[in-house]
Write an enzyme that holds these catalytic residues in place. Structure first.
Site, PDB file in Angstrom:
ATOM      1  N   ARG A  15       0.851  -1.198   0.000  1.00 36.74           N
ATOM      2  CA  ARG A  15       0.000   0.000   0.000  1.00 36.74           C
ATOM      3  C   ARG A  15       0.885   1.247   0.000  1.00 36.74           C
ATOM      4  NH1 ARG A  15      -3.660  -1.238   5.149  1.00 36.74           N
ATOM      5  NH2 ARG A  15      -1.706  -2.221   5.754  1.00 36.74           N
ATOM      6  N   LYS A  74       1.612   2.274   7.203  1.00 38.59           N
ATOM      7  CA  LYS A  74       1.892   1.517   8.426  1.00 38.59           C
ATOM      8  C   LYS A  74       2.736   2.327   9.397  1.00 38.59           C
ATOM      9  CE  LYS A  74       0.722  -1.988   9.377  1.00 38.59           C
ATOM     10  NZ  LYS A  74      -0.587  -2.255  10.055  1.00 38.59           N
ATOM     11  N   TYR A  93      -1.221   5.100  10.190  1.00 35.12           N
ATOM     12  CA  TYR A  93      -1.642   4.186  11.259  1.00 35.12           C
ATOM     13  C   TYR A  93      -0.495   4.074  12.248  1.00 35.12           C
ATOM     14  CZ  TYR A  93      -5.641   2.444   8.593  1.00 35.12           C
ATOM     15  OH  TYR A  93      -6.828   2.342   7.918  1.00 35.12           O
ATOM     16  N   HIS A  95      -1.100   2.534  16.007  1.00 36.29           N
ATOM     17  CA  HIS A  95      -1.342   1.428  16.955  1.00 36.29           C
ATOM     18  C   HIS A  95      -0.322   1.456  18.100  1.00 36.29           C
ATOM     19  CE1 HIS A  95      -4.216  -0.059  14.085  1.00 36.29           C
ATOM     20  NE2 HIS A  95      -3.285  -0.067  13.149  1.00 36.29           N
ATOM     21  N   GLU A 117      -6.143   5.504  13.061  1.00 35.30           N
ATOM     22  CA  GLU A 117      -7.124   4.637  13.716  1.00 35.30           C
ATOM     23  C   GLU A 117      -7.820   5.278  14.909  1.00 35.30           C
ATOM     24  OE1 GLU A 117      -3.883   4.190  13.884  1.00 35.30           O
ATOM     25  OE2 GLU A 117      -3.284   3.688  15.930  1.00 35.30           O
ATOM     26  N   ASP A 268      -3.227  -6.280  15.607  1.00 31.51           N
ATOM     27  CA  ASP A 268      -2.546  -4.973  15.541  1.00 31.51           C
ATOM     28  C   ASP A 268      -2.737  -4.180  16.823  1.00 31.51           C
ATOM     29  OD1 ASP A 268      -5.225  -4.550  15.095  1.00 31.51           O
ATOM     30  OD2 ASP A 268      -4.955  -3.115  13.475  1.00 31.51           O
TER      31      ASP A 268
END
Ligand SMILES: NC(=O)c1ccc[n+]([C@@H]2O[C@H](COP(=O)([O-])OP(=O)(O)OC[C@H]3O[C@@H](n4cnc5c(N)ncnc54)[C@H](O)[C@@H]3O)[C@@H](O)[C@H]2O)c1
Length: 369
Positions: A15, A74, A93, A95, A117, A268
């Protein structure tokens, strides 16, 4: 603002944070965009397409050194940490509640980080939802594959056939992942049960799927009662910004049938099965006590073109706002973005992350003041 979009380097991650069409939107709004060489080449976005949209193609080092905002997909991994410089904006993202080293890096370098997120509107999580929809659909498709005997599974066809039983699919969490996993599982013809702690959500699921699904409140007792018959258990729970609750413990595995499959989509956020360990698309499954575990932390990465288009549709509007106003004004003018702020000026501004690591917490508005 000067914006940089590097190539993703996680295993099997194709991606990319910006499409050529996104670049055009930033450039038309007066911003400069760097794209790392071949950042989107694997999914049909050539360097030429980015150039035509107005981007400058460059190497990773130049991109990080010159960009005020880094747009990724990511969370940065350790070998990327040293590219970041003080006060840089990171929009991706993150996390963080499952990643202490990254949290430490963002705090020590005073990175202004916004996590896709945790951006939250009154109706949901707009930048997580498109990936959750994809991960949910994939969760069922992957379980259908790995429960085959050839992959070490129980040798079960999820749909069954006339005269043979349908597989029992248990989905923990009826949010976006859970609903999409259920859609495919019901479409395939499996016997599906969804559990959630939110009664309103269960009522909604009951209504939209009519008589084709079973719903149950998510208690330890109800989960244990389903494990002996389950062929597939999909972990799809979320407490936003916090570590996933552990819902299946190691000792529970002996209640299950050999060759049953656990798909931990919540990996995740640390995973909702005690025995989960993050895996990659290169080596997605492992076995514990006869139970197959699938714990790929970037599931949508394997359908990278669909995922990039879905993700960037949602992230573009907030990215443009940050580029126009800077993090401080953008967050203060948009309550959804304010909730996306995870670190600012060396302070942890997301409660779930500070709780996870016992770090001091500073309310986002206070940190921005
Ligand atoms: N592995 C991947 O590639 C990937 C991709 C996308 C999303 N995810 C992850 O999947 C998880 C789910 O995401 P989502 O978008 O569906 O979230 P969501 O907020 O839409 O849904 C989560 C649901 O879990 C429920 N829940 C919370 N605690 C529960 C419990 N103890 N038992 C049962 N249900 C409980 C909530 O009530 C909610 O309905 C998240 O951790 C997300 O980060 C992983």
């Amino acid at each position: 603002m000067i914006i940089g979009c590097p190539k993703e380097i996680k295993v099997q991650e194709y991606r990319v944070g910006l499409t050529p069409a996104n670049v055009q939107s930033y450039v038309e709004a007066g911003h400069k965009v760097y794209i790392e060489t071949e950042a989107g080449a694997e999914i049909g976005f050539s360097d030429d397409a980015y150039r035509q949209a107005g981007a400058e193609i460059t190497d990773k080092l130049t991109l990080f050194a010159n960009s005020e905002m880094i747009i990724k997909v990511k969370e940065p991994i350790e070998c990327e940490y040293d590219y970041f410089h003080e006060n840089q904006i990171l929009y991706t993202y993150l996390h963080l509640a499952a990643d202490k080293p990254l949290t430490d890096m963002l705090l020590s370098r005073r990175i202004q980080s916004i996590a896709y997120e945790t951006i939250k509107t009154p109706t949901g999580l707009p930048c997580l939802a498109p990936m959750s929809a994809i991960a949910g659909r994939l969760a069922t498709l992957e379980s259908a594959k790995f429960i085959q005997k050839t992959f070490g599974g129980a040798g079960v066809l999820l749909s069954g056939t006339a005269g043979t039983p349908k597989a029992k699919v248990v989905i923990l969490g009826g949010g976006v992942v859970g609903l999409n996993a259920a859609q495919i599982a019901i479409g395939i013809g499996a016997d599906v049960t969804i559990l959630d702690i939110n009664a309103e959500r269960l009522a909604y699921i009951d209504q939209i799927f009519g008589m084709r699904i079973k719903t149950l409140s998510s208690s330890r007792g109800n989960i244990l009662s389903l494990l002996p018959e389950a062929d597939v258990v999909i972990g799809a729970v979320l407490i936003p910004g916090a570590k996933a609750p552990r819902l299946v413990h190691r000792e529970d595995l002996k209640l299950m049938k050999k060759g049953a499959i656990l798909v931990d989509v919540a990996i995740d956020q640390g995973g909702c099965f005690e025995t989960s360990i993050p895996t990659t698309h290169n080596n997605p499954i492992f076995e514990v006590d006869g139970i197959i575990h699938y714990c790929v932390a970037n599931m949508p990465g394997c359908v990278a073109r669909t995922s990039t288009l879905g993700l960037t549709d949602s992230t573009l509007q907030y990215g443009l706002k940050i580029a126009e106003l800077g993090v401080k004004q953008a967050c203060l003018s948009d309550p959804a973005l304010l909730q996306g702020l995870n670190t600012y000026n060396g302070k942890c501004t997301f409660k779930g992350v500070s709780d996870a690591f016992g770090l001091p917490y500073t309310d986002a508005k206070t940190a921005l003041a």
